[in-house]
Design a protein around this motif. Structure first.
Motif, PDB file in Angstrom:
ATOM      1  N   UNK A   1       0.827  -1.306   0.089  1.00  0.00           N
ATOM      2  CA  UNK A   1       0.132   0.129  -0.140  1.00  0.00           C
ATOM      3  C   UNK A   1       0.719   1.309  -0.088  1.00  0.00           C
TER       4      UNK A   1
ATOM      5  N   UNK B   1       8.016   9.128   3.399  1.00  0.00           N
ATOM      6  CA  UNK B   1       8.295   9.428   1.871  1.00  0.00           C
ATOM      7  C   UNK B   1       9.319  10.510   2.106  1.00  0.00           C
TER       8      UNK B   1
ATOM      9  N   UNK C   1       4.445  16.587   1.821  1.00  0.00           N
ATOM     10  CA  UNK C   1       3.031  16.854   1.865  1.00  0.00           C
ATOM     11  C   UNK C   1       2.306  16.863   3.228  1.00  0.00           C
TER      12      UNK C   1
ATOM     13  N   UNK D   1      -2.310   9.781   6.212  1.00  0.00           N
ATOM     14  CA  UNK D   1      -1.589   8.884   5.361  1.00  0.00           C
ATOM     15  C   UNK D   1      -2.464   7.465   5.626  1.00  0.00           C
TER      16      UNK D   1
ATOM     17  N   UNK E   1      -3.268  14.516  -5.631  1.00  0.00           N
ATOM     18  CA  UNK E   1      -2.156  13.826  -4.910  1.00  0.00           C
ATOM     19  C   UNK E   1      -1.446  14.979  -3.788  1.00  0.00           C
TER      20      UNK E   1
ATOM     21  N   UNK F   1      -0.933  12.763  -0.221  1.00  0.00           N
ATOM     22  CA  UNK F   1      -0.304  11.635  -0.329  1.00  0.00           C
ATOM     23  C   UNK F   1       0.684  11.429  -1.198  1.00  0.00           C
TER      24      UNK F   1
ATOM     25  N   UNK G   1       3.601  10.672  -4.001  1.00  0.00           N
ATOM     26  CA  UNK G   1       3.710   9.450  -4.632  1.00  0.00           C
ATOM     27  C   UNK G   1       2.970   8.265  -4.186  1.00  0.00           C
ATOM     28  N   UNK G   2       2.560   8.342  -3.012  1.00  0.00           N
ATOM     29  CA  UNK G   2       1.768   7.216  -1.961  1.00  0.00           C
ATOM     30  C   UNK G   2       0.330   7.023  -2.406  1.00  0.00           C
TER      31      UNK G   2
ATOM     32  N   UNK H   1      -2.844   6.289  -4.011  1.00  0.00           N
ATOM     33  CA  UNK H   1      -3.292   4.831  -4.993  1.00  0.00           C
ATOM     34  C   UNK H   1      -4.200   5.299  -6.178  1.00  0.00           C
TER      35      UNK H   1
END
Lengths: 103, 452
Positions: free
Chosen positions: A50, A76, A85, A92, B356, B359, B361-362, B364
């Motif tokens: 994920x 990240x 971010x 998250x 985005x 998040x 690059x994470x 989905x």
């Protein structure tokens, strides 16, 4: 089958220090928690998939006393680094909400 | 049986709490009142800039109520990580407010300031002696990183608090501290073992956060030899086994192993038992003593930031946004070079909310089609002047750059503000997150006493 969003009482993310992110899923029913634990769906591989990290970067700990699962892995980017971010790391968790559990 | 009652007023000094909750807590005759003064959570800026992340007005209000209550009841008032980050400027801001309030309210007490910003030469010699090691996968600490840091703090354990209490301080303001440390100190001073002492601190560090509904409010914790009882003071809140279990996971990489100065708190054998419909007893924690270490936190300057907020409601633009942003980026590089700013002097980013922005690059969901997108155009430059100049070009070209099929020929972006461009100021990054071995838990943290 049941989605985490429908059966967990807590599903959250937060920094564990400026360099790591920690995610928690908590249940209020120890029997349900044990069924989830036995299913093996929640584990390092799930978080690796994920969140785009490798499974060996995920510290995964079921915590029986709290009927909770915790997964911790690198952010990240460090908190507040140029390009980050989510300084607090508290938004998250969403990809976990729709994980389907065989319970 | 030894029993220590501890009253935490809120999650952070300056987050506020109801006066009625404080009064209800004081009626329980606590042995100490306190609040955590800060956190590393708001990011590197506050440590670097020497500024609190709560307003002076909000901090003054909380402090005034707590000082009045503590002096009237003749119990210690203890604040860890003063001023948000616990550096020297942060500590001095809170000390100044304490003196000001004491003057206005005619309060008198012995004040202790515990400093947590070690001298660079001292840190460098400890580093050279091989007593520093990295955390969280960071590289080993290099002397250059220590030298160029904007600010470095050490995170004290309970011992400096204990020393200040034994030194007769009634009000203790500390620099950077492990969040549970002030509370653990009060328990250790009463002769309670480290396991419940540290556990109590973990519950108290966030005020009423271990209760539901969550809110910034007061929590009373009663600590005895082998357990910790938690109860919120506001009748609208309650602690339940679930709310306590949830909080036990807070901001730690492991739910069962909590590394603290001088040892490891092991919570794998904990039990959470309801004492009533609003109080919970936690038992079964254990403590394993380890060589004494404290965390070091340090930040360095990373540039200066300017930002602009805008948004688009144009489906034709939203359909080709990545291509469009690439084109704008190219134009910015060209025009910035024309006024003498090279690409190496700045970083330009387009944060796209609705795609985005949270998040990165994470994220989905890659194929969602939003009806509007929000942007934060961000430039981090080597100087504020460079950042603002490059941002100006980026903003203008976000607004006016043509794209195939464009119908909105007067402009691509809605700007909510005039002026549209905001100078955010210095940007810092975390550069030090290491542990330092100490022989004496107090050696890095000098205590200064003052009769107020």
């Amino acid at each position: 089958m049941a989605l985490i969003r429908d059966i967990a009482k807590v599903c959250k993310s937060k920094n564990a220090g400026p360099f790591e992110l920690t995610l928690d899923v908590v249940f209020d029913d120890p029997a349900l928690y044990q069924r989830v634990k036995a299913s093996g769906v929640l584990g390092p591989e799930l978080f690796a998939r994920l969140y785009g990290v490798s499974a060996n970067q995920v510290l995964f700990t079921p915590y029986d006393a709290a009927s909770a699962f915790k997964a911790t892995f690198p952010r990240l980017l460090p908190s507040g680094e140029v390009g980050d971010t989510d300084v607090y790391g508290c938004q998250q968790h969403a990809p976990l909400l729709d994980v389907d559990l065989p319970v | 049986m030894t029993e220590v009652r501890l009253l935490s007023t809120s999650a952070i000094l300056g987050y506020g709490f109801p006066e009625a909750s404080l009064a209800a807590g004081m009626a329980r005759k606590p042995h100490m009142i306190g609040v955590d003064g800060g956190s590393v959570d708001p990011g590197p800026y506050y440590l670097g800039a020497g500024k609190p992340f709560c307003s002076i007005m909000a901090i003054r209000r909380d402090l005034r109520l707590m000082l009045r209550a503590a002096t009237e009841a003749r119990i210690p008032l203890v604040i860890g990580t003063s001023g948000g980050s616990g550096g020297e400027p942060h500590l001095q801001i809170v000390a100044g407010l304490v003196r000001e309030i004491a003057r206005e309210e005619e309060l008198h007490f012995r004040l202790a300031l515990i400093h947590a910003e070690p001298e660079r030469a001292d840190l460098l010699s400890r580093l050279a002696a091989g007593r520093v090691r990295p955390l969280a996968g960071l590289p080993p600490l290099e002397p250059e990183v220590v030298e160029r840091a904007a600010r470095i703090v050490g995170m004290m354990g309970p011992e400096p608090f204990l020393k200040a209490m034994e030194g007769g301080a009634q009000v203790i303001l500390a620099g950077r501290s492990s969040d549970p440390a002030p509370w653990a100190a009060a328990c250790l001073r009463a002769g309670l073992p480290p396991a419940p002492a540290w556990y109590a601190g973990k519950m108290l560090e966030c005020g009423a956060t271990p209760s539901i509904p969550k809110g910034h409010d007061c929590l009373l914790v009663t600590v005895r030899e082998d357990h910790v009882d938690c109860e919120p003071l506001n009748p609208i809140r309650k602690c339940t086994p679930l709310s306590i279990a949830n909080h036990s996971l807070h901001e730690n990489s492991s739910p069962i192993h909590h590394v603290e100065p001088g040892g490891l708190l092991d919570t794998s054998g904990c039990r959470f038992d309801a004492l009533s419909d609003r109080a919970v007893r936690i038992s079964g924690m254990s403590w394993e003593a380890k060589p004494y270490t404290v965390k070091l936190e340090g930040v360095e300057l990373a540039g200066h930031r300017s930002i602009c907020v805008c948004g688009t409601r144009d489906p034709l633009l939203i359909g080709r946004i990545d291509t469009f942003l690439g084109e704008v980026r190219g134009i910015v590089a060209e025009k910035a070079a024309a006024f003498g700013v090279a690409p190496s002097q700045y970083k330009l980013a387009f944060r796209v909310y609705g795609r985005d922005g949270v998040m990165a690059e994470r994220e989905p969901l890659r194929d969602a089609s939003p009806h509007e997108l929000g942007f934060v155009i961000e430039v981090v430059g080597e100087t504020q002047e460079v950042a603002t100049a490059v941002l100006g070009i980026a903003r203008t070209n976000m607004l006016h750059t043509d794209f195939p099929g464009r119908l909105c020929r007067e402009g691509n972006m809605a700007f909510p503000f005039s002026p549209s461009d905001i100078e955010v100021g210095a940007v810092y990054r975390f550069s030090i997150y290491h542990v330092l071995e100490l022989d004496d838990p107090c050696e890095l943290f000098p205590i200064e006493y003052e009769e107020v």
